[in-house]
Design a protein around this motif. Structure first.
Motif, PDB file in Angstrom:
ATOM      1  N   LEU A  84       0.832  -1.200   0.000  1.00  5.60           N
ATOM      2  CA  LEU A  84       0.000   0.000   0.000  1.00  5.60           C
ATOM      3  C   LEU A  84       0.872   1.257   0.000  1.00  5.60           C
ATOM      4  O   LEU A  84       0.600   2.219  -0.714  1.00  5.60           O
ATOM      5  N   LYS A  85       1.945   1.216   0.773  1.00  4.65           N
ATOM      6  CA  LYS A  85       2.786   2.401   0.941  1.00  4.65           C
ATOM      7  C   LYS A  85       3.523   2.782  -0.338  1.00  4.65           C
ATOM      8  O   LYS A  85       3.618   3.967  -0.678  1.00  4.65           O
ATOM      9  N   PHE A  88      -4.517  -3.021  -4.874  1.00  2.00           N
ATOM     10  CA  PHE A  88      -3.765  -3.690  -3.816  1.00  2.00           C
ATOM     11  C   PHE A  88      -3.983  -5.190  -3.920  1.00  2.00           C
ATOM     12  O   PHE A  88      -5.122  -5.673  -3.927  1.00  2.00           O
ATOM     13  N   VAL A  89      -2.870  -5.939  -4.011  1.00  2.56           N
ATOM     14  CA  VAL A  89      -2.916  -7.402  -4.031  1.00  2.56           C
ATOM     15  C   VAL A  89      -2.138  -7.891  -2.818  1.00  2.56           C
ATOM     16  O   VAL A  89      -0.911  -8.010  -2.866  1.00  2.56           O
ATOM     17  N   ASP A 101      -2.345   2.250   6.331  1.00  2.00           N
ATOM     18  CA  ASP A 101      -3.774   1.958   6.246  1.00  2.00           C
ATOM     19  C   ASP A 101      -4.248   1.989   4.797  1.00  2.00           C
ATOM     20  O   ASP A 101      -3.780   2.796   3.984  1.00  2.00           O
ATOM     21  N   ALA A 102      -5.184   1.121   4.482  1.00  2.02           N
ATOM     22  CA  ALA A 102      -5.742   1.077   3.131  1.00  2.02           C
ATOM     23  C   ALA A 102      -6.567   2.345   2.865  1.00  2.02           C
ATOM     24  O   ALA A 102      -7.379   2.748   3.715  1.00  2.02           O
TER      25      ALA A 102
END
Length: 235
Positions: free
Chosen positions: A181-182, A197-198, A210-211
């Motif tokens: 995510l980052k 995002f996988v 955090d998403a």
């Protein structure tokens, strides 16, 4: 003429998105703990190592070589300089073994890239050591699916703006896919791209954020086999 917002370019992260990576770092860290056990009783050895890695990121960047140097530095620190040269040699040997490890592609990767390669410009966007990333791409057999490969020192908003302008029609017509995510998702969204995002079962703690679930261009899938249906829904 392209329809407004039409997707033309898809970027893929490499490590732990296309092939296994973090599991080898975890295995080496466990081996490191076993090597040091006779010489130092360190309750939070992982925390000590992480602190050294964070301190060294600006100097060594991301990748196995920087990780190996951080292992050596941590060994010297926690033993107050008493670590034997033989243990340092073992740590360096473990680093070399990581650099020689065969590439293990993840499920659905080859089929997905093959299906997308005629319809989109595919760009591999990865950070880390240049030689190691080139080695992994060559061994993976995936190189022919990509129209461009970018090995960068960092992934931020400007990185994606530049790459998707260079190899596509701008960030607004691009999508970035990855397990971080980052690094892969949030900065791509900031640039105006789609971000997918996988999740991978092992992701380095420094890549956790955090998403961004409120972002309209954020999506999450369980594996790359779900990417084609997602693109169909967005069309």
């Amino acid at each position: 003429m392209l329809a407004p917002g039409a997707l033309t370019t898809i970027g893929f992260d490499a490590d732990d998105t296309l092939w296994q990576n973090e599991q080898f770092f975890r295995s080496s860290e466990r081996h490191f703990a076993d090597l040091l056990a006779p010489y130092a009783d360190v309750p939070d050895l992982s925390g000590r190592l992480l602190a050294v890695e964070k301190r060294n990121l600006d100097l060594y960047g991301f990748g196995i070589k920087g990780f190996t140097l951080s292992l050596v530095e941590t060994a010297v620190e926690v033993t107050e300089g008493r670590v034997p040269a033989s243990i340092i040699a073992d740590i360096l040997a473990a680093g070399r073994e990581m650099l020689r490890h065969p590439v293990e592609t993840l499920p659905h990767v080859t089929q997905t890239l093959e299906a997308l390669s005629d319809a989109y410009r595919l760009v591999l966007i990865t950070k880390g050591d240049l030689f190691d990333q080139e080695r992994k791409l060559a061994q993976s057999g995936l190189g022919d699916f990509f129209d461009a490969v970018e090995i960068v020192s960092n992934k931020d908003k400007a990185t994606y703006e530049t790459i998707f302008r260079r190899h596509g029609d701008g960030a607004e017509r691009a999508m970035m896919i990855g397990n971080s995510l980052k690094s892969d998702v949030v900065p791509a969204l900031e640039a105006g791209s789609w971000g997918v995002f996988v999740p991978h079962e092992l992701t380095w703690v420094l890549e956790h954020v955090d998403a961004p679930v409120e972002e309209p261009r954020f999506r999450q899938i369980n594996h790359l086999g779900e990417l084609l249906p997602l693109l169909g829904d967005l069309a």
